[in-house]
Design an enzyme around this catalytic site. Structure first.
Site, PDB file in Angstrom:
ATOM      1  N   ARG A 148      -0.529  -8.236   3.042  1.00 48.81           N
ATOM      2  CA  ARG A 148       0.689  -7.568   2.545  1.00 48.81           C
ATOM      3  C   ARG A 148       1.457  -8.543   1.654  1.00 48.81           C
ATOM      4  O   ARG A 148       1.927  -8.179   0.593  1.00 48.81           O
ATOM      5  CB  ARG A 148       1.557  -7.091   3.702  1.00 48.81           C
ATOM      6  N   ASP A 177      -6.426  -5.765   3.359  1.00 47.39           N
ATOM      7  CA  ASP A 177      -5.769  -4.529   3.781  1.00 47.39           C
ATOM      8  C   ASP A 177      -5.631  -3.639   2.549  1.00 47.39           C
ATOM      9  O   ASP A 177      -6.151  -3.966   1.475  1.00 47.39           O
ATOM     10  CB  ASP A 177      -4.408  -4.819   4.450  1.00 47.39           C
ATOM     11  N   HIS A 248      -7.644   1.012   6.148  1.00 46.19           N
ATOM     12  CA  HIS A 248      -6.911  -0.147   5.608  1.00 46.19           C
ATOM     13  C   HIS A 248      -7.779  -0.901   4.594  1.00 46.19           C
ATOM     14  O   HIS A 248      -7.825  -2.132   4.584  1.00 46.19           O
ATOM     15  CB  HIS A 248      -6.477  -1.093   6.740  1.00 46.19           C
ATOM     16  N   ASP A 311      -8.358  -0.424  13.114  1.00 48.87           N
ATOM     17  CA  ASP A 311      -7.187   0.360  13.519  1.00 48.87           C
ATOM     18  C   ASP A 311      -6.815   1.382  12.450  1.00 48.87           C
ATOM     19  O   ASP A 311      -7.211   1.271  11.294  1.00 48.87           O
ATOM     20  CB  ASP A 311      -5.982  -0.567  13.780  1.00 48.87           C
ATOM     21  N   GLU A 312      -6.035   2.358  12.877  1.00 47.83           N
ATOM     22  CA  GLU A 312      -5.358   3.303  11.986  1.00 47.83           C
ATOM     23  C   GLU A 312      -6.287   3.801  10.874  1.00 47.83           C
ATOM     24  O   GLU A 312      -6.017   3.579   9.690  1.00 47.83           O
ATOM     25  CB  GLU A 312      -4.104   2.641  11.390  1.00 47.83           C
ATOM     26  N   TRP A 377      -2.817  -3.188  21.372  1.00 42.22           N
ATOM     27  CA  TRP A 377      -1.510  -3.371  20.717  1.00 42.22           C
ATOM     28  C   TRP A 377      -0.552  -2.219  20.934  1.00 42.22           C
ATOM     29  O   TRP A 377       0.653  -2.390  20.878  1.00 42.22           O
ATOM     30  CB  TRP A 377      -1.692  -3.625  19.219  1.00 42.22           C
ATOM     31  N   TYR A 402       4.821  -8.351  18.501  1.00 45.42           N
ATOM     32  CA  TYR A 402       4.887  -8.071  17.063  1.00 45.42           C
ATOM     33  C   TYR A 402       6.181  -8.674  16.504  1.00 45.42           C
ATOM     34  O   TYR A 402       7.275  -8.183  16.748  1.00 45.42           O
ATOM     35  CB  TYR A 402       4.826  -6.561  16.801  1.00 45.42           C
ATOM     36  N   TRP A 450       2.995  -9.130  10.840  1.00 43.45           N
ATOM     37  CA  TRP A 450       2.680  -8.259   9.702  1.00 43.45           C
ATOM     38  C   TRP A 450       3.756  -8.539   8.665  1.00 43.45           C
ATOM     39  O   TRP A 450       4.940  -8.683   9.010  1.00 43.45           O
ATOM     40  CB  TRP A 450       2.686  -6.795  10.151  1.00 43.45           C
TER      41      TRP A 450
HETATM   42  C1  ACM Z   1      -1.893  -2.493  14.092  1.00 47.93           C
HETATM   43  O1  ACM Z   1      -0.726  -2.802  14.345  1.00 47.93           O
HETATM   44  N1  ACM Z   1      -2.133  -1.508  13.257  1.00 47.93           N
HETATM   45  C2  ACM Z   1      -3.010  -3.200  14.686  1.00 47.93           C
END
Ligand code: ACM
Length: 521
Positions: A148, A177, A248, A311-312, A377, A402, A450
């Site tokens: 990011r 990402d 991602h 993820d996601e 997470w 986080y 992040w």
């Molecule tokens: C995450 O926070 N998407 C691993």
């Protein structure tokens, strides 16, 4: 703890103070047993900027660093440290244990010893002590998202030193990402040439409508990453690479549209935050692409664990793709949603074939083969489920680990990820389940940064510290009382200051004026 006694963070497992002190002077020499030389080199390197002490090697040295098989019971990282008035003895069964002990020696010295510039006139005194130390958890990590917002390798090296000081042993780099690809791959130069740059960045959280109009770019050279791995290894820190798939992955798709579900479509490197619907196709060319990329990644990163994200991953594109539906049917999968686990399993098998441990974010605790190490997470329940399924598990619970969330509800807090406050106490109290009744193994705990809201080194530092100190105490010692940690942290502020670390409030829980001493204890 009396004021003249140092307050280490993390707290060693067993520490007893003894009368007197030991002083390092220009005449102090270091004796090492065979194999302990790298620990003496690290001690010299770390103490030189502030103390200018030569600490030459000598068979008569009063600082003794020794590999001692009798301490095998303390494991890979445990060590024993005896500081007497006339000698300092550091012993461990393995070199890594000596490296941990070197960091404790630094913390027993006055905070000025950590300064990056000469501090003449300070007596380099350590209080006499007896320490037997061993970590509670094997995996004590910190993840930095350099996708990011890119950070130069100088920041990564500084963070390796900060992790090592706090007895943390993993630097997990989130290298790719939707918003950027930061690792060069010789077979696919467009990944960094195209994927390493985005036109601008969203201002504010996911769903905002404003953009800054400022291009953002950067990627590492292979030599920088190779040097970083060696620098970290000399400090007992493993660098774990993460390359995200099958979601991602927008930066990869911008560089190589042929890897997408609509190969004719031209995509930009994503300028937004949030979860992007565009994901990789599930055909053999994409699997081969990743095998080639990961083979290069493994040449640079010797880490046993290789993280492949996972993820996601929205599955709307697969549901709409005849090729993806055909693939799901051919593999006997119930639906296109199951392609995520299938895809990760195929890539995981490639890593296992190369002797590595595939690692991924657990979405629900389901769908990954047991050879995967998972990072949980979303929910502590996922940690328990993954342990029952037999995984090795690292707890990254977002409400305790986080660091992109605000550290207090104070309106003066810098912009962070909305939705939660993760304060020092939550980090220090990170709940970890018992793994003894399960077939899985709780490897440990990891904090993540992040970086949607952390573009500069200053912003990174202020989000990471002091919360990373709380994670280190939790991960190394286990459960220290909050009040004791809080007192040690205030003293630790002098070390952070000597190191030039900018940080958030050290003292968010200052005792209320009318609380009695009893209530405070
Ligand atoms: C995450 O926070 N998407 C691993």
């Amino acid at each position: 703890m009396p004021a003249h006694r140092p307050a280490p963070v993390p707290l060693p497992a067993h520490l007893s103070w003894r009368p007197g002190h030991f002083t390092l002077t220009r005449d102090t020499a270091v004796r090492t047993s065979p194999g302990a030389g790298p620990a003496a080199d690290l001690l010299r390197t770390l103490l030189a900027p502030a103390t200018a002490l030569p600490l030459p090697p000598s068979p008569d040295g009063t600082v003794v660093l020794a590999l001692d098989p009798q301490l095998r019971g303390l494991g890979e990282e445990g060590y024993g440290l005896t500081v007497g008035p006339d000698a300092l003895l550091l012993r461990a069964a393995h070199l890594t244990g000596l490296l941990r002990g070197v960091q404790t020696i630094r913390q027993l010295l006055p905070p000025e010893a950590l300064s990056r510039t000469p501090r003449r006139g300070t007596p380099w005194r350590l209080p006499c002590a007896e320490i037997t130390d061993v970590p509670r958890h094997a995996w004590r990590g910190f993840m930095l998202d350099v996708a990011r917002h890119f950070q130069p390798v100088s920041l990564l090296r500084r963070y390796v030193d900060l992790l090592a000081l706090h007895q943390l042993n993993v630097l997990h780099l989130h290298l790719t990402d939707d918003q950027g690809w930061r690792m060069p791959v010789a077979a696919y130069p467009r990944l960094t040439e195209v994927g390493g740059r985005r036109a601008e960045s969203m201002v504010g959280p996911a769903g905002s409508t404003g953009f800054d109009g400022v291009p953002h770019q950067g990627f590492y050279t292979r030599a920088e990453l190779t040097d970083l791995v060696a620098y970290a290894a000399a400090r007992g820190v493993t660098v774990v690479p993460e390359l995200e798939m099958p979601g991602h992955a927008r930066a990869a798709l911008a560089a190589h549209p042929e890897l997408g579900n609509d190969p004719g479509r031209r995509l930009d490197v994503w300028t937004r935050w949030g979860v992007c619907d565009t994901v990789l196709a599930v055909d053999d060319r994409v699997l081969d692409f990743w095998r080639t990329v990961l083979d290069e990644v493994m040449e640079v990163f010797p880490s046993p664990h290789v993280h492949i994200g996972g993820d996601e991953c929205p599955t709307t594109e697969w549901a709409a793709s005849p090729a993806a539906r055909a693939r799901a049917a051919a593999e006997g999968l119930p639906d296109t949603d199951a392609l995520r686990g299938w895809f990760l399993g195929r890539i995981g098998a490639h890593l296992v074939g190369r002797g590595r441990i595939p690692t991924a974010w657990a979405e629900t605790g389901e769908g990954l083969p047991p050879e995967f190490t998972v990072m949980t997470w979303r929910d502590p329940e996922h940690t328990r489920m993954a342990l029952k399924r037999g995984h090795r598990v690292i707890s990254c619970h977002h409400r305790a680990a986080y660091l992109d969330y605000a550290q207090s509800a104070d309106p003066a807090e810098p912009q962070g990820q909305p939705g939660a406050v993760v304060d020092l106490r939550a980090v220090h109290g990170h709940e970890l389940p018992d793994d003894t009744e399960t077939s899985g193994t709780l490897l440990g705990v990891q904090a993540e940064l992040w970086t949607e809201f952390a573009a500069t080194a200053d912003q990174v530092d202020r989000l990471v510290f002091p919360r990373l100190c709380a994670l280190a105490d939790r991960a190394w010692h286990g459960t220290t009382p909050w009040s004791g940690f809080h007192d040690r942290l205030r003293a630790h502020g002098a070390r952070l200051a000597a190191l030039g670390v900018r940080h958030g409030p050290l003292d968010p829980y200052a005792p209320l004026p009318h609380r009695s001493r009893k209530e405070q204890s």
